[in-house]
Design a protein around this motif. Structure first.
Motif, PDB file in Angstrom:
ATOM      1  N   LEU A  69       0.823  -1.205   0.000  1.00  0.00           N
ATOM      2  CA  LEU A  69       0.000   0.000   0.000  1.00  0.00           C
ATOM      3  C   LEU A  69       0.860   1.259   0.000  1.00  0.00           C
ATOM      4  CD1 LEU A  69      -2.959  -0.605   2.464  1.00  0.00           C
ATOM      5  CD2 LEU A  69      -3.078  -0.145   0.018  1.00  0.00           C
ATOM      6  N   LEU A  70       2.017   1.164   0.656  1.00  0.00           N
ATOM      7  CA  LEU A  70       2.830   2.367   0.850  1.00  0.00           C
ATOM      8  C   LEU A  70       3.736   2.684  -0.322  1.00  0.00           C
ATOM      9  CD1 LEU A  70       3.915   2.328   4.584  1.00  0.00           C
ATOM     10  CD2 LEU A  70       2.425   3.931   3.406  1.00  0.00           C
ATOM     11  N   PHE A  71       4.460   1.679  -0.813  1.00  0.00           N
ATOM     12  CA  PHE A  71       5.445   1.947  -1.855  1.00  0.00           C
ATOM     13  C   PHE A  71       5.127   1.170  -3.119  1.00  0.00           C
ATOM     14  CE2 PHE A  71       7.795   2.744   2.082  1.00  0.00           C
ATOM     15  CZ  PHE A  71       8.165   4.051   1.849  1.00  0.00           C
ATOM     16  N   ARG A  72       4.878   1.898  -4.186  1.00  0.00           N
ATOM     17  CA  ARG A  72       4.654   1.227  -5.466  1.00  0.00           C
ATOM     18  C   ARG A  72       5.995   0.783  -6.004  1.00  0.00           C
ATOM     19  NH1 ARG A  72      -0.468   2.554  -7.848  1.00  0.00           N
ATOM     20  NH2 ARG A  72       0.353   1.793  -9.806  1.00  0.00           N
ATOM     21  N   GLY A  73       5.981  -0.163  -6.903  1.00  0.00           N
ATOM     22  CA  GLY A  73       7.231  -0.611  -7.504  1.00  0.00           C
ATOM     23  C   GLY A  73       7.036  -1.981  -8.115  1.00  0.00           C
ATOM     24  N   GLN A  74       8.104  -2.485  -8.732  1.00  0.00           N
ATOM     25  CA  GLN A  74       8.041  -3.767  -9.403  1.00  0.00           C
ATOM     26  C   GLN A  74       8.648  -4.862  -8.531  1.00  0.00           C
ATOM     27  OE1 GLN A  74       8.592  -0.993 -11.313  1.00  0.00           O
ATOM     28  NE2 GLN A  74       6.707  -1.269 -12.449  1.00  0.00           N
ATOM     29  N   SER A  75       8.000  -6.021  -8.517  1.00  0.00           N
ATOM     30  CA  SER A  75       8.641  -7.180  -7.892  1.00  0.00           C
ATOM     31  C   SER A  75       9.392  -7.939  -8.980  1.00  0.00           C
ATOM     32  CB  SER A  75       7.613  -8.089  -7.217  1.00  0.00           C
ATOM     33  OG  SER A  75       6.696  -8.570  -8.176  1.00  0.00           O
ATOM     34  N   GLU A  76       8.970  -7.775 -10.214  1.00  0.00           N
ATOM     35  CA  GLU A  76       9.661  -8.399 -11.353  1.00  0.00           C
ATOM     36  C   GLU A  76       9.683  -7.436 -12.526  1.00  0.00           C
ATOM     37  OE1 GLU A  76       7.915 -12.827 -10.692  1.00  0.00           O
ATOM     38  OE2 GLU A  76       8.335 -12.226 -12.770  1.00  0.00           O
ATOM     39  N   LEU A  77      10.779  -7.443 -13.250  1.00  0.00           N
ATOM     40  CA  LEU A  77      10.884  -6.607 -14.454  1.00  0.00           C
ATOM     41  C   LEU A  77      11.678  -7.408 -15.484  1.00  0.00           C
ATOM     42  CD1 LEU A  77      10.428  -3.747 -15.716  1.00  0.00           C
ATOM     43  CD2 LEU A  77      12.680  -3.153 -14.856  1.00  0.00           C
ATOM     44  N   GLN A  78      10.965  -7.897 -16.497  1.00  0.00           N
ATOM     45  CA  GLN A  78      11.642  -8.673 -17.535  1.00  0.00           C
ATOM     46  C   GLN A  78      11.994  -7.759 -18.698  1.00  0.00           C
ATOM     47  OE1 GLN A  78       9.635 -12.143 -18.886  1.00  0.00           O
ATOM     48  NE2 GLN A  78       9.931 -13.231 -16.947  1.00  0.00           N
ATOM     49  N   VAL A  79      13.256  -7.816 -19.114  1.00  0.00           N
ATOM     50  CA  VAL A  79      13.698  -6.974 -20.231  1.00  0.00           C
ATOM     51  C   VAL A  79      14.434  -7.816 -21.263  1.00  0.00           C
ATOM     52  CG1 VAL A  79      13.949  -4.951 -18.735  1.00  0.00           C
ATOM     53  CG2 VAL A  79      15.933  -6.398 -19.159  1.00  0.00           C
ATOM     54  N   THR A  80      14.482  -7.310 -22.479  1.00  0.00           N
ATOM     55  CA  THR A  80      15.374  -7.904 -23.477  1.00  0.00           C
ATOM     56  C   THR A  80      16.422  -6.857 -23.824  1.00  0.00           C
ATOM     57  OG1 THR A  80      13.830  -7.233 -25.209  1.00  0.00           O
ATOM     58  CG2 THR A  80      13.775  -9.533 -24.569  1.00  0.00           C
ATOM     59  N   ILE A  81      17.659  -7.327 -23.854  1.00  0.00           N
ATOM     60  CA  ILE A  81      18.765  -6.439 -24.204  1.00  0.00           C
ATOM     61  C   ILE A  81      18.798  -6.328 -25.730  1.00  0.00           C
ATOM     62  CG2 ILE A  81      21.260  -6.080 -24.007  1.00  0.00           C
ATOM     63  CD1 ILE A  81      19.930  -6.267 -21.255  1.00  0.00           C
ATOM     64  N   ARG A  82      18.879  -5.096 -26.228  1.00  0.00           N
ATOM     65  CA  ARG A  82      18.893  -4.880 -27.678  1.00  0.00           C
ATOM     66  C   ARG A  82      20.238  -5.287 -28.287  1.00  0.00           C
ATOM     67  NH1 ARG A  82      16.902   1.000 -27.627  1.00  0.00           N
ATOM     68  NH2 ARG A  82      15.030   0.682 -26.437  1.00  0.00           N
TER      69      ARG A  82
END
Ligand code: HEM
Length: 82
Positions: A69-82
């Motif tokens: 409730l207090l802090f928004r944010g990601q628990s997971e972030l999947q990226v592809t490297i260009r």
């Protein structure tokens, strides 16, 4: 406030993360505002800029929001490297 009457003396909890997602709020409040504006804001921005310089270019594939409730944010972030 927003059509809701707040009784005098009632406890109020404010969520900065929620304010940042309010389309009527033109400025972000991530570093607070006014007399208690974050003293480390300039340092934090430089740190982020330097950190990002060392990252290769990437595209975000998917993200999962963390449950808080207090802090928004990601628990997971999947990226592809260009
Ligand atoms: C991304 C990183 C950071 C974020 C999102 C952040 C966010 C905030 C926010 C929202 C406040 C206001 C709190 C309030 O109104 O009660 C605050 C205050 C403060 N921040 Fe930060 N901060 C960050 C990094 C830092 C760093 C790196 C430092 C120190 C090196 C720092 C030092 C402080 C101090 C001393 C205050 C209290 C200012 C006062 O009450 O007058 N912050 N920060």
């Amino acid at each position: 406030m927003g059509g809701v009457t707040i009784q005098a003396g009632a406890p109020v909890v404010l969520y900065i993360g929620a304010a940042n997602h309010d389309p009527q709020c033109k400025q972000h409040l991530s570093f607070g505002r006014g007399i208690h504006h974050c003293l480390g804001a300039a340092l934090a921005k430089i740190e982020a800029e330097v950190a990002l310089q060392y990252m290769p270019p990437f595209d975000v594939v998917s993200t999962k929001l963390r449950k808080s409730l207090l802090f928004r944010g990601q628990s997971e972030l999947q990226v592809t490297i260009r």
